[in-house]
Design a protein around this motif. Sequence first.
Motif, short mmCIF file in Angstrom:
data_model
loop_
_atom_site.label_atom_id
_atom_site.label_comp_id
_atom_site.label_asym_id
_atom_site.label_seq_id
_atom_site.Cartn_x
_atom_site.Cartn_y
_atom_site.Cartn_z
N HIS A 151 22.65 60.30 4.70
CA HIS A 151 23.95 60.76 4.55
C HIS A 151 24.21 62.03 3.86
O HIS A 151 25.03 62.78 4.31
CB HIS A 151 24.69 59.54 4.31
N SER A 189 31.55 64.01 -2.78
CA SER A 189 32.12 63.14 -2.02
C SER A 189 32.44 61.91 -2.93
O SER A 189 32.78 61.92 -4.05
CB SER A 189 31.03 62.63 -0.91
N ASP A 194 33.32 61.95 6.36
CA ASP A 194 32.40 61.25 7.11
C ASP A 194 32.58 61.46 8.75
O ASP A 194 33.65 61.18 9.11
CB ASP A 194 32.04 59.86 6.62
N HIS A 245 25.53 65.44 5.27
CA HIS A 245 26.81 66.15 4.79
C HIS A 245 26.40 68.06 4.77
O HIS A 245 27.20 68.47 5.18
CB HIS A 245 27.17 65.73 3.55
#
Length: 337
Positions: free
Chosen positions: A114, A144, A305, A118
Amino acid sequence: MPVRLILGTETSCDETAAAVVEDGRVLRSNVVASQFHLHQPYGGVVPEVASRHHLEVILQVIDTALAEGGAAWGDLAGVAVTAGPGLAGALLVGVNTAKALAWAHGLPLLAVNHLEAHLYANWIEVAGRAYREPELPALGLIVSGGHTDLVLMRGHGSYQRLGRTRDDAAGEAFDKVGRLLGLGFPGGPAIERAARGAAGAPRLRLPRAWLKGSDDFSFSGLKTAVLHVVRGEGGPPPPAPEVAAAFQASVVDVLSRKAAAAAAREGVRSLLLSGGVAANGPLREALVARSPVPVFAPPPVLCTDNGAMIAACAHYRFDGLRAGTDLDPNPAMRFAI
Ligand code: KG4
Ligand code: ZN
């Protein structure tokens, strides 16, 4: 040359998302079903509520992404999924769904980190903006709800972490301060909005943790300073917009100065801003003003996201990310150690 279409899916936290991306760059569709209204009454993400809701909507979100992207299963080159880090139950829904669909349609399954994804939001073309591909090596600032990392990206798949937060993530600090100020959840956009309403020159100045000599960050002292101000410990508490503006100014100052300094020191060719907090306007402006190299920042919808960044990452890292049907989610998946 034929194009490569990848379906990217994302369920690591509180957005159920899927997208179809062409050659890691062209956004054919981007569907994001946000659950934030379900978590709002609790002031934070409730893991079990998140997993259950992902399960309810994921197939519909994927079908919509394929339909809007004008893609049939047979057109795809692979199914990419967030394998971690994130909430265990939430990841499990995404990974098992992607696994089943990839197997059923005879497609490669691609396991994406993840945080790495990004960064790849910066490779996606934005309508109305001239396309520029980020030049490598680059410095990535990933900010984040769960992470604040400064990463040196030497090439696709080649990373070194220079610094990270020692306590709260930047987004987490925004969310906690948003709650302290009674601005609701998520705190980031609420604080940015409230700060715009602060009248005149700022009077309140909150501390900045520079952690000199290190690329690490720390936001817990700032959060405590806000708590003291809100409790009226040094005098009558200023109006919420003023506190919001002072808090945002402190976070923006530290993130932008430390990232710009690291970019100059490491001799990179671009600075990549990414993660939910990258949607913050003042942070984007401060980085552009201070950075010695071109700053890339995705449009806000690709900062928070989404499935598009998962698909874009899978395109550039296709062979390195191939997974088998024994893929398990990894809630603590590491990146750039
Ligand atoms: O990347 P993301 O969508 O989810 C995680 O992987 O954590 O980031 C969510 C975080 C939240 O903490 C939210 O408050 C913050 O991003 N955020 C913002 C803004 N929009 C979202 N923070 C500051 N300013 C914003 N405009
Ligand atoms: Zn994220």
